[in-house]
Design an enzyme around this catalytic site. Sequence first.
Site, mmCIF file in Angstrom:
data_model
loop_
_atom_site.group_PDB
_atom_site.id
_atom_site.type_symbol
_atom_site.label_atom_id
_atom_site.label_comp_id
_atom_site.label_asym_id
_atom_site.label_seq_id
_atom_site.Cartn_x
_atom_site.Cartn_y
_atom_site.Cartn_z
ATOM 1 N N HIS A 1 26.524 53.950 96.699
ATOM 2 C CA HIS A 1 27.901 53.700 96.283
ATOM 3 C C HIS A 1 28.062 54.176 94.843
ATOM 4 O O HIS A 1 27.106 54.639 94.223
ATOM 5 C CB HIS A 1 28.269 52.212 96.432
ATOM 6 N N CYS B 1 26.588 53.143 86.518
ATOM 7 C CA CYS B 1 27.008 52.892 87.904
ATOM 8 C C CYS B 1 28.260 53.649 88.313
ATOM 9 O O CYS B 1 28.690 53.559 89.461
ATOM 10 C CB CYS B 1 27.190 51.397 88.142
ATOM 11 N N HIS C 1 24.725 56.312 93.310
ATOM 12 C CA HIS C 1 23.373 55.763 93.297
ATOM 13 C C HIS C 1 23.202 54.860 94.517
ATOM 14 O O HIS C 1 24.163 54.541 95.204
ATOM 15 C CB HIS C 1 23.097 54.990 92.000
ATOM 16 N N HIS D 1 20.992 51.458 96.572
ATOM 17 C CA HIS D 1 20.312 50.171 96.448
ATOM 18 C C HIS D 1 19.645 49.825 97.772
ATOM 19 O O HIS D 1 20.072 50.259 98.832
ATOM 20 C CB HIS D 1 21.308 49.034 96.156
ATOM 21 N N HIS E 1 22.119 52.919 105.536
ATOM 22 C CA HIS E 1 22.049 54.368 105.327
ATOM 23 C C HIS E 1 23.427 55.032 105.346
ATOM 24 O O HIS E 1 23.592 56.136 105.863
ATOM 25 C CB HIS E 1 21.079 55.030 106.317
ATOM 26 N N GLU F 1 21.799 43.367 94.553
ATOM 27 C CA GLU F 1 21.689 44.805 94.319
ATOM 28 C C GLU F 1 20.266 45.165 93.916
ATOM 29 O O GLU F 1 19.803 46.261 94.177
ATOM 30 C CB GLU F 1 22.622 45.238 93.188
#
Length: 141
Positions: free
Chosen positions: A14, A23, A27, A29, A71, A129
């Site tokens: 996201h 952010c 990137h 998580h 994914h 996260e």
Amino acid sequence: MYGLKTESSFDASHFLTDYHGKCENLHGHRWRVVAYLEVAELQTEGTCKDMVVDFGDFKGALRSLTERLDHHFIIEEGSLAPDTLACLEREGFALFTVPFRTTAENLAKWFFDALAEMGLPVAQVDVYETPNNCAFYRKEA
């Protein structure tokens, strides 16, 4: 009060719109979702007698939601130019569009609302996260 807790995880990417920091870039998580159910009284009949709910049903409900995001690139609706979105779709990327900024706080509420819509007595959802940082959404007292 009686309660149950279960968790599931998923990998997804996201970015945060209108954010000034790392952010704002795409990137990913390893998201961890912990959900809590709570009731004042246990069920009194049937196969779920003396239970909050069947653990299998609870685990399956949460997993069905995390699998929808696993994914995927989670995208805030309207945050990408139409041609960028079209290119990602054309390239076959798995996209999951939501009508909110893709913060952990908003994802916690999304999971909470989805579990509640399934009829589960959800009390709180934590969304991690990272192993040390999470946001939560809980039922108002």
